[in-house]
Design an enzyme around this catalytic site. Structure first.
Site, PDB file in Angstrom:
ATOM      1  N   ARG A   1     -88.313  55.648  15.959  1.00  0.00           N
ATOM      2  CA  ARG A   1     -87.202  55.613  14.985  1.00  0.00           C
ATOM      3  C   ARG A   1     -87.666  56.096  13.611  1.00  0.00           C
ATOM      4  O   ARG A   1     -86.885  56.664  12.851  1.00  0.00           O
ATOM      5  CB  ARG A   1     -86.605  54.197  14.908  1.00  0.00           C
TER       6      ARG A   1
ATOM      7  N   LEU B   1     -77.899  55.557   9.310  1.00  0.00           N
ATOM      8  CA  LEU B   1     -78.281  55.334  10.701  1.00  0.00           C
ATOM      9  C   LEU B   1     -78.071  53.853  10.965  1.00  0.00           C
ATOM     10  O   LEU B   1     -78.573  53.004  10.230  1.00  0.00           O
ATOM     11  CB  LEU B   1     -79.763  55.719  10.884  1.00  0.00           C
ATOM     12  N   SER B   2     -77.313  53.537  12.037  1.00  0.00           N
ATOM     13  CA  SER B   2     -76.977  52.137  12.330  1.00  0.00           C
ATOM     14  C   SER B   2     -78.198  51.292  12.656  1.00  0.00           C
ATOM     15  O   SER B   2     -79.245  51.805  13.023  1.00  0.00           O
ATOM     16  CB  SER B   2     -76.053  52.070  13.548  1.00  0.00           C
ATOM     17  N   GLN B   3     -77.980  49.977  12.585  1.00  0.00           N
ATOM     18  CA  GLN B   3     -79.007  49.013  13.002  1.00  0.00           C
ATOM     19  C   GLN B   3     -79.375  49.273  14.457  1.00  0.00           C
ATOM     20  O   GLN B   3     -78.482  49.544  15.264  1.00  0.00           O
ATOM     21  CB  GLN B   3     -78.400  47.617  13.035  1.00  0.00           C
TER      22      GLN B   3
ATOM     23  N   PHE C   1     -69.313  51.053   9.874  1.00  0.00           N
ATOM     24  CA  PHE C   1     -69.731  52.450  10.034  1.00  0.00           C
ATOM     25  C   PHE C   1     -69.122  53.297   8.920  1.00  0.00           C
ATOM     26  O   PHE C   1     -68.067  52.954   8.383  1.00  0.00           O
ATOM     27  CB  PHE C   1     -69.227  53.000  11.375  1.00  0.00           C
TER      28      PHE C   1
END
Ligand code: SAH
Length: 228
Positions: free
Chosen positions: A33, A59-61, A202
């Site tokens: 990541r 960028l999401s969790q 989001f």
């Protein structure tokens, strides 16, 4: 703590939070990541946090990436469409579990960076497109799975139509900065069935005209030139 140790801690957290699909967990273990976020955030790459990726996008969790991927129930025969390539991390995770991933992004520099990351990691089953993802990818229909990583205000009908019968679409739905939920839609012969998931946050899905592709400093320089 080393990144490796942090990664193991994250995998344990994901397991405890209900991620049980071993394919998804091993994809999270395999894809670095840190390679998808700016250098200054490398040490936070395996925290369960949303991280900035430029152009006001995020960028999401890892937990949300894992949950959405798990709820797509993907296998190696599936052709998957992603709307909102961003850093390319979600697409890289999908590439481990699917046959082929098609991903669309409306910021060209983000897409180019993502393409460089895929090449560096030798990921060869991702096909990218620059454009408005809310129109889908008509030349490639039907898709077995569709994922949106930007929040839709309403059910995206055009994308639903590009789903194979029996296919699954997972998306965040709800207003910008308001309450958004993960929605899992299955296309059946009789029409869509819906299942609601957890509350999420989001960036919005933006349809229509594509944005200025220059980073803010380049915009400044262009303005200066005009004044001379
Ligand atoms: N999946 C990404 C998350 C990126 S955030 C990742 O793993 O990093 C959401 C992305 O959706 C942003 O990059 C944004 O530019 C993009 N986006 C928003 N509306 C879009 C649209 N209509 N078409 C394509 N991309 C869109």
């Amino acid at each position: 703590m080393s990144l490796e140790a942090r990664k193991i801690r994250l995998i344990m957290l994901l397991r405890r939070s209900g991620i049980s699909d071993t394919q998804v967990l091993s994809a999270i273990e395999k894809i670095p990541r840190e390679a998808f976020v700016p250098q200054s955030f490398h040490d936070r790459a395996y925290e369960n946090e949303t991280l900035p990726i430029g152009f006001g996008q995020t960028l999401s969790q890892p937990q949300v990436v894992a949950l959405m991927t798990q709820s797509l129930s993907i296998n190696k025969s599936h052709k998957v469409l992603e709307i909102g390539t961003g850093s390319g991390y979600q697409a890289a995770i999908l590439s481990c579990v699917a046959r082929r991933v098609y991903t669309i992004e409306r910021y060209k520099p983000l897409l180019q960076q993502a393409e460089e990351r895929f090449a560096a990691l030798r990921i060869h089953n991702i096909v990218t497109k620059y454009g408005d993802g809310s129109l889908g990818w008509p030349e490639q229909v039907p898709f077995d799975r569709i994922i949106l990583t930007a929040a839709a205000g309403d059910m995206p009908e055009k994308l639903y139509q590009q789903l194979a019968v029996g296919g699954i679409m997972v998306l965040p739905i709800g207003p910008e900065r308001g309450e958004q939920k993960i929605l899992r839609v299955i296309r059946t012969e009789q029409g869509p069935t819906y299942e609601e998931g957890p509350t999420v946050f989001f960036v919005p899905l933006i349809s229509g005209a594509l944005p200025d592709q220059r980073p803010p400093n380049a915009v400044g320089r262009a303005t200066q030139k005009k004044e001379i």
